[in-house]
Scaffold this motif. Structure first.
Motif, PDB file in Angstrom:
ATOM      1  N   ALA A  91       6.362   8.461   3.033  1.00 43.11           N
ATOM      2  CA  ALA A  91       5.869   7.094   2.842  1.00 43.11           C
ATOM      3  C   ALA A  91       7.010   6.095   2.963  1.00 43.11           C
ATOM      4  O   ALA A  91       6.836   4.994   3.506  1.00 43.11           O
ATOM      5  CB  ALA A  91       5.195   6.968   1.473  1.00 43.11           C
ATOM      6  N   GLY A 102       1.889   7.304  -6.394  1.00 42.88           N
ATOM      7  CA  GLY A 102       0.821   8.259  -6.656  1.00 42.88           C
ATOM      8  C   GLY A 102       1.212   9.705  -6.433  1.00 42.88           C
ATOM      9  O   GLY A 102       0.701  10.604  -7.112  1.00 42.88           O
ATOM     10  N   PHE A 103       2.136   9.966  -5.495  1.00 45.64           N
ATOM     11  CA  PHE A 103       2.429  11.349  -5.105  1.00 45.64           C
ATOM     12  C   PHE A 103       3.874  11.785  -5.374  1.00 45.64           C
ATOM     13  O   PHE A 103       4.107  12.923  -5.766  1.00 45.64           O
ATOM     14  CB  PHE A 103       2.114  11.557  -3.619  1.00 45.64           C
ATOM     15  CG  PHE A 103       0.658  11.409  -3.286  1.00 45.64           C
ATOM     16  CD1 PHE A 103      -0.198  12.485  -3.392  1.00 45.64           C
ATOM     17  CD2 PHE A 103       0.143  10.191  -2.884  1.00 45.64           C
ATOM     18  CE1 PHE A 103      -1.547  12.359  -3.089  1.00 45.64           C
ATOM     19  CE2 PHE A 103      -1.201  10.041  -2.575  1.00 45.64           C
ATOM     20  CZ  PHE A 103      -2.056  11.126  -2.686  1.00 45.64           C
ATOM     21  N   GLN A 126       8.667   8.391  -9.934  1.00 46.31           N
ATOM     22  CA  GLN A 126       8.150   7.534  -8.870  1.00 46.31           C
ATOM     23  C   GLN A 126       7.485   6.262  -9.376  1.00 46.31           C
ATOM     24  O   GLN A 126       7.215   5.344  -8.603  1.00 46.31           O
ATOM     25  CB  GLN A 126       7.184   8.306  -7.963  1.00 46.31           C
ATOM     26  CG  GLN A 126       5.897   8.752  -8.619  1.00 46.31           C
ATOM     27  CD  GLN A 126       5.993  10.173  -9.149  1.00 46.31           C
ATOM     28  OE1 GLN A 126       7.044  10.607  -9.601  1.00 46.31           O
ATOM     29  NE2 GLN A 126       4.892  10.912  -9.098  1.00 46.31           N
ATOM     30  N   VAL A 179       5.867  13.679  -0.094  1.00 46.73           N
ATOM     31  CA  VAL A 179       4.925  12.634   0.345  1.00 46.73           C
ATOM     32  C   VAL A 179       5.575  11.266   0.184  1.00 46.73           C
ATOM     33  O   VAL A 179       5.462  10.397   1.046  1.00 46.73           O
ATOM     34  CB  VAL A 179       3.607  12.713  -0.458  1.00 46.73           C
ATOM     35  CG1 VAL A 179       2.702  11.529  -0.098  1.00 46.73           C
ATOM     36  CG2 VAL A 179       2.892  14.020  -0.185  1.00 46.73           C
ATOM     37  N   GLY A 180       6.268  11.089  -0.935  1.00 45.68           N
ATOM     38  CA  GLY A 180       6.975   9.832  -1.165  1.00 45.68           C
ATOM     39  C   GLY A 180       8.035   9.566  -0.120  1.00 45.68           C
ATOM     40  O   GLY A 180       8.230   8.428   0.318  1.00 45.68           O
ATOM     41  N   VAL A 232       0.833  -1.207   0.000  1.00 43.85           N
ATOM     42  CA  VAL A 232       0.000   0.000   0.000  1.00 43.85           C
ATOM     43  C   VAL A 232       0.869   1.259   0.000  1.00 43.85           C
ATOM     44  O   VAL A 232       0.606   2.226  -0.738  1.00 43.85           O
ATOM     45  CB  VAL A 232      -0.950  -0.001   1.215  1.00 43.85           C
ATOM     46  CG1 VAL A 232      -1.704   1.325   1.314  1.00 43.85           C
ATOM     47  CG2 VAL A 232      -1.934  -1.164   1.125  1.00 43.85           C
ATOM     48  N   LEU A 233       1.926   1.265   0.783  1.00 46.51           N
ATOM     49  CA  LEU A 233       2.801   2.435   0.870  1.00 46.51           C
ATOM     50  C   LEU A 233       3.539   2.694  -0.441  1.00 46.51           C
ATOM     51  O   LEU A 233       3.767   3.852  -0.808  1.00 46.51           O
ATOM     52  CB  LEU A 233       3.803   2.251   2.020  1.00 46.51           C
ATOM     53  CG  LEU A 233       3.193   2.372   3.425  1.00 46.51           C
ATOM     54  CD1 LEU A 233       4.147   1.819   4.470  1.00 46.51           C
ATOM     55  CD2 LEU A 233       2.846   3.825   3.733  1.00 46.51           C
ATOM     56  N   CYS A 234       3.908   1.642  -1.153  1.00 43.23           N
ATOM     57  CA  CYS A 234       4.537   1.826  -2.467  1.00 43.23           C
ATOM     58  C   CYS A 234       3.550   2.456  -3.448  1.00 43.23           C
ATOM     59  O   CYS A 234       3.943   3.257  -4.308  1.00 43.23           O
ATOM     60  CB  CYS A 234       5.046   0.487  -3.012  1.00 43.23           C
ATOM     61  SG  CYS A 234       6.558  -0.098  -2.218  1.00 43.23           S
ATOM     62  N   MET A 235       2.280   2.126  -3.301  1.00 43.63           N
ATOM     63  CA  MET A 235       1.251   2.776  -4.123  1.00 43.63           C
ATOM     64  C   MET A 235       1.200   4.275  -3.833  1.00 43.63           C
ATOM     65  O   MET A 235       1.029   5.093  -4.739  1.00 43.63           O
ATOM     66  CB  MET A 235      -0.118   2.151  -3.853  1.00 43.63           C
ATOM     67  CG  MET A 235      -0.275   0.730  -4.349  1.00 43.63           C
ATOM     68  SD  MET A 235      -1.938   0.089  -3.958  1.00 43.63           S
ATOM     69  CE  MET A 235      -1.801  -1.591  -4.593  1.00 43.63           C
ATOM     70  N   VAL A 236       1.357   4.642  -2.549  1.00 44.84           N
ATOM     71  CA  VAL A 236       1.365   6.056  -2.161  1.00 44.84           C
ATOM     72  C   VAL A 236       2.553   6.773  -2.801  1.00 44.84           C
ATOM     73  O   VAL A 236       2.416   7.890  -3.333  1.00 44.84           O
ATOM     74  CB  VAL A 236       1.411   6.195  -0.628  1.00 44.84           C
ATOM     75  CG1 VAL A 236       1.588   7.661  -0.224  1.00 44.84           C
ATOM     76  CG2 VAL A 236       0.140   5.629   0.000  1.00 44.84           C
ATOM     77  N   ILE A 237       3.734   6.134  -2.763  1.00 43.05           N
ATOM     78  CA  ILE A 237       4.929   6.732  -3.367  1.00 43.05           C
ATOM     79  C   ILE A 237       4.710   6.961  -4.858  1.00 43.05           C
ATOM     80  O   ILE A 237       5.018   8.033  -5.402  1.00 43.05           O
ATOM     81  CB  ILE A 237       6.165   5.834  -3.153  1.00 43.05           C
ATOM     82  CG1 ILE A 237       6.467   5.677  -1.665  1.00 43.05           C
ATOM     83  CG2 ILE A 237       7.390   6.422  -3.867  1.00 43.05           C
ATOM     84  CD1 ILE A 237       7.522   4.633  -1.348  1.00 43.05           C
TER      85      ILE A 237
END
Length: 416
Positions: A330, A321-322, A390, A326-327, A314-319
């Motif tokens: 994360a 995405g942003f 990213q 933010v990355g 999930v956290l890699c998805m955040v990286i």
């Protein structure tokens, strides 16, 4: 009991030392980009040179320890790694990227002795039921070494200056050659400190006898046992453990090795701030190890492994995405959740191998070769996609998904 506790204490020191060595690599990648004028992809081969040793050496090392013992293997590894650290002094005069790659391979060969010996030694030196928790405790010292390397030793190497041949001030002492020599010399001190500590620990282990475990306690069995037993890989929980370790190591190192590059090159952060973030990144890893070790007293290791790996997906998805700051935040969380994955997978894979433990350990350490190829693939994607850098973090995302699969299916694999 006292002898076992002393042995564990000495072995815990080894986890600390090889963490210092491996976690200096992200700093060295950033530094070699300056001193050898490399791009992100070219510099990533620093990781390849280091971790390639973990693919080439474990089987010969396992054979060596079959012939002799864990203790002799550990002492040999300490001295080889110390020699590698001291080679930074002549290398500073040569200033060749190829020479540095050879030195990293030598240091990693010594550290490979330590990992091949120390991880299984901790699992068999005590109750088998508490082996995952015991190995996580030992690996917490790995986290401490990583934090010290990132927060403090990195600042000894990185000057905060980042000139090119075109941007260096006209009045810089010695010009371009003087700048390169200054940056090159800054790499020597951390490795001198590491080499001296390695030699001191080797001397201590020569003086102190470690208790014999497993087939070392019965010399007749030890002589009859195969030097390396490939049939061990028929055990599904070990075979899949090797696969999971390959992907975990590749995913972890992809994030670790590119952290400073991400901060400085893509997020636009200065080196001083970036190394502080890197220290916090490793602190999160250390805290994660301690917290994970405590939680594991009440929660099954397989459940923790599955949850922690999915959290990182999930956290890699955040990286992805942003990106940007933010990355970075994360990634701090990724570091926390990566903390227990390696030792938990290692101990689960070695469960109930008996006199095949050394062979199993060799195969698991060989899986660290994921560090020699996955980060390069990640760096290549990042280098080729400057505006959407990213997206490269889809690679560690896939790696953590494999770890989650292993944790979720471990019980099924274990009874086959």
């Amino acid at each position: 009991m006292k002898k076992s506790n002393l042995a564990l204490g000495l072995i815990f020191c080894l986890f600390f030392l090889w963490a210092i060595s491996s976690n200096l690599l992200p700093t060295m990648i950033r530094q070699l980009m300056k001193t050898c004028e490399l791009n992100t992809f070219e510099a990533s081969f620093t990781e390849s040179a280091y971790w390639l040793a973990y693919f080439v050496c474990p089987i010969p090392i396992a054979i060596f320890m079959r012939r002799f013992s864990y203790r002799v293997g550990i002492i040999t590894g300490l001295l080889i790694a110390a020699c590698g650290g001291l080679l930074f002094f002549p290398a500073a005069e040569v200033k060749s990227y190829g020479v540095y790659l050879c030195i990293f391979f030598i240091i990693a060969t010594g550290m490979c002795f330590l990992e091949t010996a120390a991880n299984p030694y901790v699992t068999v030196l005590g109750d088998a039921q508490t082996a995952p928790r015991r190995l996580n405790l030992a690996q917490s010292f790995n986290g401490l070494g990583a934090f010290i390397s990132a927060m403090f030793l990195s600042k000894l190497v990185l000057s905060g200056q980042n000139f090119t041949r075109d941007t260096i001030p006209a009045n810089y002492p010695g010009g371009w050659e003087g700048y390169i020599q200054m940056e090159t010399d800054s790499m020597k001190l951390p490795y001198l400190i590491l080499a001296l500590v390695l030699i001191a620990v080797a001397i201590l282990l020569i003086i102190v006898n470690l208790p014999k475990v497993g087939d070392e306690e019965n010399e007749e069995i030890g002589r009859k046992a195969r030097l390396i037993d490939f049939s061990t890989l028929r055990r599904p929980h070990l075979r899949w453990g090797v696969i999971a370790q390959f992907f975990y190591n590749g995913g972890q190192t992809a994030i670790n090795s590119l952290f400073l590059v991400y901060c400085c090159t893509y997020a636009g952060i200065d080196e001083e701030t970036a190394t502080t973030f890197f220290g916090l990144y490793m602190l999160a890893f250390l805290v994660g190890r301690w917290v994970g070790t405590m939680i594991m007293a009440k929660v099954e290791p397989t459940k923790m492994l599955t949850f922690y790996a999915l959290a990182n997906v999930v956290l890699c998805m955040v990286i992805m995405g942003f990106g940007g700051y933010v990355g970075i935040y994360a990634m701090l969380a990724v570091s926390f959740f990566m903390s227990i994955i390696y030792p938990t997978q290692f101990s689960l894979a070695l469960d109930d191998l008996g006199d095949q433990t050394k062979s199993g350990s060799a195969f698991l350490v060989m899986a660290i070769v994921g560090n020699a190829c996955v980060p390069q693939f990640t760096a290549y994607i990042m280098h080729r996609n400057e505006t959407f850098y990213q997206v490269a973090y889809i690679v560690p995302l896939i790696c953590f998904a494999v770890c989650a699969y292993y944790g979720y299916n471990y019980k099924k694999l274990r009874i086959k």
